[in-house]
Design an enzyme around this catalytic site. Structure first.
Site, PDB file in Angstrom:
ATOM      1  N   TYR A 344       0.858  -1.191   0.000  1.00  0.00           N
ATOM      2  CA  TYR A 344       0.000   0.000   0.000  1.00  0.00           C
ATOM      3  C   TYR A 344       0.894   1.241   0.000  1.00  0.00           C
ATOM      4  O   TYR A 344       1.763   1.387   0.849  1.00  0.00           O
ATOM      5  CB  TYR A 344      -0.881  -0.042   1.250  1.00  0.00           C
ATOM      6  CG  TYR A 344      -2.022   0.960   1.309  1.00  0.00           C
ATOM      7  CD1 TYR A 344      -2.190   1.975   0.370  1.00  0.00           C
ATOM      8  CD2 TYR A 344      -2.956   0.884   2.338  1.00  0.00           C
ATOM      9  CE1 TYR A 344      -3.247   2.857   0.456  1.00  0.00           C
ATOM     10  CE2 TYR A 344      -4.018   1.775   2.428  1.00  0.00           C
ATOM     11  CZ  TYR A 344      -4.154   2.766   1.490  1.00  0.00           C
ATOM     12  OH  TYR A 344      -5.191   3.659   1.580  1.00  0.00           O
ATOM     13  N   CYS A 345       0.682   2.134  -0.967  1.00  0.00           N
ATOM     14  CA  CYS A 345       1.406   3.409  -1.043  1.00  0.00           C
ATOM     15  C   CYS A 345       2.915   3.160  -1.077  1.00  0.00           C
ATOM     16  O   CYS A 345       3.396   2.393  -1.899  1.00  0.00           O
ATOM     17  CB  CYS A 345       0.986   4.296   0.127  1.00  0.00           C
ATOM     18  SG  CYS A 345       1.619   5.996   0.061  1.00  0.00           S
ATOM     19  N   ILE A 346       3.684   3.774  -0.167  1.00  0.00           N
ATOM     20  CA  ILE A 346       5.134   3.572  -0.178  1.00  0.00           C
ATOM     21  C   ILE A 346       5.477   2.120   0.149  1.00  0.00           C
ATOM     22  O   ILE A 346       6.526   1.611  -0.270  1.00  0.00           O
ATOM     23  CB  ILE A 346       5.824   4.541   0.809  1.00  0.00           C
ATOM     24  CG1 ILE A 346       7.341   4.531   0.591  1.00  0.00           C
ATOM     25  CG2 ILE A 346       5.475   4.221   2.241  1.00  0.00           C
ATOM     26  CD1 ILE A 346       8.082   5.558   1.435  1.00  0.00           C
ATOM     27  N   GLY A 348       3.903  -0.276  -1.199  1.00  0.00           N
ATOM     28  CA  GLY A 348       3.867  -0.862  -2.524  1.00  0.00           C
ATOM     29  C   GLY A 348       5.115  -0.554  -3.328  1.00  0.00           C
ATOM     30  O   GLY A 348       5.589  -1.385  -4.104  1.00  0.00           O
ATOM     31  N   PHE A 372      -1.886  -1.278  -3.838  1.00  0.00           N
ATOM     32  CA  PHE A 372      -2.882  -0.256  -3.559  1.00  0.00           C
ATOM     33  C   PHE A 372      -2.243   1.115  -3.747  1.00  0.00           C
ATOM     34  O   PHE A 372      -1.232   1.433  -3.109  1.00  0.00           O
ATOM     35  CB  PHE A 372      -3.386  -0.346  -2.120  1.00  0.00           C
ATOM     36  CG  PHE A 372      -4.126  -1.601  -1.768  1.00  0.00           C
ATOM     37  CD1 PHE A 372      -4.638  -2.441  -2.733  1.00  0.00           C
ATOM     38  CD2 PHE A 372      -4.327  -1.937  -0.436  1.00  0.00           C
ATOM     39  CE1 PHE A 372      -5.322  -3.597  -2.395  1.00  0.00           C
ATOM     40  CE2 PHE A 372      -5.014  -3.078  -0.082  1.00  0.00           C
ATOM     41  CZ  PHE A 372      -5.508  -3.912  -1.059  1.00  0.00           C
TER      42      PHE A 372
END
Length: 612
Positions: A344-346, A348, A372
């Site tokens: 998710y975000c960083i 990811g 995500f």
């Protein structure tokens, strides 16, 4: 002035007016005295901290001055364009002035020159339209704001980075100067001040002092009531156990709620910029709880809130001690050969580099990956890109060298600046001018429960990705291994959101193209970076778009012909993920192999941010 002196002074004032000092007057005097003493201590601490912190003394922390100079030079080079823009502005102002006089003199219905957007909640009070003076001030402000922003949008010879910087700086300047922020103009504040005889302003000063005390000399605006939330009780309360920990993370395994589960476990790599429990906010919003209910064995990385002890951690060590160790321990606990993984975000971004490293070294322990709101291609990386260039990094480096981490204020203030009307000025009006308490909102509690940044990790992230975009260029090296995202060929599910200002959907879509393989499913969800992801099916909110493959060159091409579906995208992901999760096996209790260190959500998520 001593407390007794204040009380005596209040008594003399009452006697002079022919009244005896009552309990209310004495209490008010004591309240003022206590507030004066607190204020004195707070302002001294605030000044001391400002003097000690070199970053607060920089006149241009975003290094926006060069961009401003280039903007000015652009208009000097095109005087006709500058003159035309000025003429158009003053013509609109003259038109507004004429209509204001017509409205003042009762000339019937007068159409506005400009109106607030429907989403703009600042001018909801009826007086902003019915009162001719306030209506003129409102429209003049909106007219000027639009004109200023157009000067940046239409200027020539500005780089993408210049435009982002100027857009952010100018937008924050405009939002800070909104007439709604002034107590003498805001009708809500004027009405409250008259009705409460100024007690709202006194409460507001008390709230202001409290928030500077909370920030240890720096203003930390309270966005919700933190006393109404407790991690592990009414947020992050999904049952489970910490089954492993090291210096950078704890690994949580959640308890099953079904008799059988999918064979392959599911591992989450959340961002370390915020705490993981956005994925387990409460019983109704928890993605973790929903996935467990669908028969998945869910593991989740809970990152440490770093201190000076973590000064030597790097992107490589976070990969090794974090993601790769979590993969190893998840498989050890479940006895499986491979797993499905989510970033998710960083988190990811870290996952993308880890998968490239695994591909380069022949590591096949990941069966599928889900991303995500993730960026791996930082060509145009959203509004946060305005905060990053070589000069800004030079400003941050001394803090990292001194403390080993970046304080939580850095990211908290950065995210607030991206939406300053909603996350700063609305609370200034509510807390300090109206003197109101905060609405209990779990999402804002999570947003305020900040994390410090591991210094070297964060500087590497800003420089390598935002400045150099090295990963997609094939120039990134970790532990002596050159990373090539095209070597990542496993099945991937990608989620972007239409209103994401942190990881724009266009950027997330470009990132899909960086990876190899043909088994990619891209889903575009409604809403933004948080609400678009944390959207349980039961709420029936928003929508999402799907399409077979990712053949379109741009997101716009992909959306042409995409199918829109009402509600949450979670069931679509479940259908995709379940096909890649193996057969059914008996449900697994947490820690059957690794043991249980402590109940979820663990110590790390409860740790307050260093430098907060």
């Amino acid at each position: 002035m001593a407390k007794d002196d204040v009380t005596k002074l209040a008594g003399k004032a009452q006697t002079a007016a022919g009244l005896a000092p009552g309990a209310a007057e004495i209490a008010a005097a004591e309240r003022l005295q206590a507030l004066a003493e607190r204020s004195s201590r707070v302002w001294k601490r605030s000044l001391d901290r400002a003097v000690d912190d070199v970053t607060t003394l920089r006149p241009d922390p975003l290094n926006a001055a060069p961009a401003m100079a280039r903007l000015a030079y652009s208009y000097f080079e095109h005087p006709q364009r500058a003159a035309a823009a000025a003429t158009a502005y003053w013509s609109s102002q003259a038109d507004l002035w004429l209509r204001a006089w017509q409205k003042t003199l009762g000339g019937g219905k007068v159409d506005p020159v400009v109106s607030p957007k429907r989403s703009d909640k600042r001018f909801k009070n009826e007086a902003w339209e019915s009162n001719p003076v306030l209506d003129y001030i409102k429209q003049s402000y909106l007219l000027t704001a639009d004109w200023l922003m157009d000067r940046v949008r239409t200027a020539d010879d500005l780089s993408l980075q210049d435009r982002k910087k100027l857009d952010l700086v100018l937008r924050n300047f405009i939002e800070a100067h909104a007439p709604t922020n002034l107590p003498t103009l805001n009708p809500d504040v004027l009405e409250a001040t008259i009705a409460e005889k100024g007690d709202n302003l006194l409460r507001g000063i008390e709230h202001l002092v409290r928030d500077i005390e909370t920030g240890d000399g720096m203003l930390r605006i309270r966005q919700t009531d933190p006393d109404l939330f407790k991690v592990g009780d009414n947020v992050a309360n999904m049952p489970g156990s910490v089954v492993f920990e090291n210096a950078v993370m704890q690994l949580i395994q959640y308890a099953p709620t079904t008799e059988t589960v999918h064979a392959k476990p599911l591992l989450f790599v959340p961002p370390w910029i915020n705490k993981f429990y956005i994925l387990d906010l409460n019983d109704k919003k928890s993605m973790v709880r929903w996935l467990v209910g669908q028969g998945y064995t869910v593991f989740l990385v809970s990152w440490v809130n770093p201190t000076a002890e973590h000064r030597d951690e790097t992107w490589s060590s976070y990969m090794r001690k974090g993601v790769l160790t979590a993969v190893e321990k998840t498989l050890e606990e479940t006895g499986q050969d491979d797993l499905n993984i989510v970033g998710y975000c960083i988190g990811g971004t870290m996952l993308g580099t880890t998968l490239a490293h695994m591909a380069a070294t022949g590591d096949k322990r990941v069966a599928s990956a889900t991303f995500f709101t993730t960026q791996v291609d930082f060509t145009d990386a959203g509004e946060l890109q305005a905060f990053v260039d070589e000069e800004v990094l030079k400003t941050l480096k001394p803090r990292v060298d001194e403390h080993g981490f970046l304080s939580s204020e850095n990211m908290f203030n950065a995210f607030n600046c991206l939406r300053s009307t909603d996350l700063i000025w609305s609370f200034v009006v509510n807390n300090y001018l109206l003197g109101k308490g905060n609405f209990p909102f779990d999402l804002l509690y999570w947003n305020s429960d900040s994390t410090a940044m591991p210094g070297q990790v964060h500087l590497f992230y800003l420089d390598t990705f935002y400045n150099q975009n090295a990963f997609t260029k094939g120039e990134m090296v970790l532990d002596g291994v050159r990373l090539d995202p095209k070597q990542v060929t496993l099945p991937c599910y990608h989620v972007a959101t239409v209103e994401d200002h942190i990881a724009p959907a266009e950027s997330a879509y470009r990132g899909v193209k960086c990876f190899g393989g043909r088994s990619h499913r891209f889903v575009l969800a409604g809403s933004g970076h948080i609400a678009g992801v944390v959207n349980p099916p039961a709420t029936g909110k928003y929508q999402y778009w799907t399409k077979q493959g990712v053949k379109g060159a741009t997101l716009s091409d992909w959306r042409d012909g995409a199918t829109e579906t009402e509600g949450s995208w979670w069931p679509d992901w479940d259908a995709w993920l379940s096909k890649r999760s193996g057969g059914e096996v008996p449900a697994r209790e947490p820690g059957a192999v690794l043991g249980r260190l402590e109940p979820a959500p663990g110590r790390y998520v409860r740790r307050s941010a260093a430098g907060s």
